[in-house]
Design an enzyme around this catalytic site. Sequence first.
Site, short mmCIF file in Angstrom:
data_model
loop_
_atom_site.label_atom_id
_atom_site.label_comp_id
_atom_site.label_asym_id
_atom_site.label_seq_id
_atom_site.Cartn_x
_atom_site.Cartn_y
_atom_site.Cartn_z
N GLU A 35 -5.27 1.76 2.12
CA GLU A 35 -5.15 0.59 3.00
C GLU A 35 -5.46 1.00 4.43
O GLU A 35 -6.06 0.27 5.20
CB GLU A 35 -3.74 0.00 2.92
CG GLU A 35 -3.55 -1.29 3.71
CD GLU A 35 -3.15 -1.09 5.16
OE1 GLU A 35 -2.78 0.04 5.53
OE2 GLU A 35 -3.25 -2.05 5.94
N GLU A 36 -5.04 2.19 4.80
CA GLU A 36 -5.20 2.65 6.19
C GLU A 36 -6.67 2.87 6.57
O GLU A 36 -6.97 3.00 7.75
CB GLU A 36 -4.38 3.92 6.43
CG GLU A 36 -2.89 3.76 6.20
CD GLU A 36 -2.18 2.90 7.25
OE1 GLU A 36 -2.84 2.32 8.11
OE2 GLU A 36 -0.94 2.82 7.19
N HIS A 53 2.32 4.93 12.75
CA HIS A 53 1.16 5.82 12.62
C HIS A 53 1.37 7.16 13.31
O HIS A 53 0.41 7.79 13.78
CB HIS A 53 -0.11 5.14 13.11
CG HIS A 53 -0.61 4.11 12.16
ND1 HIS A 53 -1.81 3.43 12.33
CD2 HIS A 53 -0.10 3.62 11.01
CE1 HIS A 53 -2.00 2.58 11.35
NE2 HIS A 53 -0.97 2.67 10.53
N HIS A 86 0.85 -1.20 0.00
CA HIS A 86 0.00 0.00 0.00
C HIS A 86 0.88 1.24 0.00
O HIS A 86 1.93 1.28 0.66
CB HIS A 86 -1.00 0.00 1.16
CG HIS A 86 -0.47 0.31 2.52
ND1 HIS A 86 -0.34 1.59 3.01
CD2 HIS A 86 -0.03 -0.51 3.51
CE1 HIS A 86 0.12 1.55 4.25
NE2 HIS A 86 0.34 0.30 4.57
N ASP A 133 5.76 2.86 7.06
CA ASP A 133 4.39 2.39 6.80
C ASP A 133 3.67 3.28 5.82
O ASP A 133 2.97 4.23 6.22
CB ASP A 133 3.62 2.30 8.13
CG ASP A 133 2.22 1.75 7.94
OD1 ASP A 133 1.37 2.03 8.80
OD2 ASP A 133 1.98 1.08 6.91
N ASP A 150 4.24 -4.83 3.68
CA ASP A 150 3.70 -3.72 4.44
C ASP A 150 4.53 -3.58 5.71
O ASP A 150 4.44 -4.39 6.62
CB ASP A 150 2.23 -3.99 4.78
CG ASP A 150 1.56 -2.82 5.50
OD1 ASP A 150 0.34 -2.92 5.74
OD2 ASP A 150 2.26 -1.83 5.82
#
Length: 320
Positions: free
Chosen positions: A174-175, A290, A128, A140, A203
């Site tokens: 994707e998130e 994140h 992603h 990420d 990922d």
Amino acid sequence: MKLSVPGRVTPAAIITAVTLLTTGAISGAAPAPTIAAPTAAAAAPDIPVANVKGHLAQLQSIATANGGNRAHGRTGYKASVDYVKAKLDAAGFTTVLQQFTSSGRTGYNLIADWPGGDTGHVVMAGSHLDSVTAGPGINDNGSGSAAVLETALAVSRAQYQPTRHLRFAWWGAEELGMVGSKYYVNSLSSANRAKISDYLNFDMIGSPNPGYFVYDDDPTIEKTFKDYFAGLGIATEPETEGDGRSDHSPFKNVGIPVGGLFSGADYIKTAAQAAKWGGTSGQAFDRCYHASCDTSSNINDTALNRNADALAYAVWGLSS
Ligand code: DTR
Ligand code: ZN
Ligand code: ZN
């Protein structure tokens, strides 16, 4: 480090077939066809980690120039897609931008096919490309996206002619819940789903306090990755955080064999893991998961290098 990898049709299988045909063990009405002498499977090239890092620098610059992120529906995501697509178009791939809407915003999947190979047996590698809104998402999932991109570019540099068809993908949203990859799989006819022999997912593969996790889904794919790391003397662990955690899940849910690599997120590295992998026990694999600090400095180059080379090893090994 590069390791040669036997393809799915091994030289031994070819020799057996030749033996069976020439000794008449299996009779055929027509004279025994000439079967090419067995050749070793093509060996995967080394993936230059400097090139992968160069893509990450570009993605960092894109985030910096677009409000600090590369999230779905924001300008930073579309700029990321445009960067990757331009590299692939210049390298001879057939690219398609697949558009979808999620949470009222336009999203994009980027699909890149390498011309040639048996389109009835497609080996896919994907990642992603979107980040969360909180930061640039370099680990990420710039890490997976950059490694998949550089592997695709290595296919072009090598003018690799695989037995199976190669397809690469960069997923949007994707998130938000694997929205892009779900949209892609749902858009495939059942006939086209059946043509995908393997889907490999990447990922988070450059975590700063890295673990070496291999998805424990399809056994052939899992063995391919474990064999690669065994060649480096690295004991991997199965990725067991459960399904539904990334873009391999929509493929797995329709019966497509899946696998992949993962270097860890917000879980804590144990003392036993630190003893075999190095790094810091009692600390998360990625303390910036994140978060706004998921920047270019949030990467372990050794893990990125090893995982990118393992990616190429699997792509060559499963398609040759
Ligand atoms: N959900 C992914 C990160 C993630 C967390 N656990 C796993 C296991 C396997 C692959 C990915 C992940 C994300 O935040 O993008
Ligand atoms: Zn994430
Ligand atoms: Zn991710």
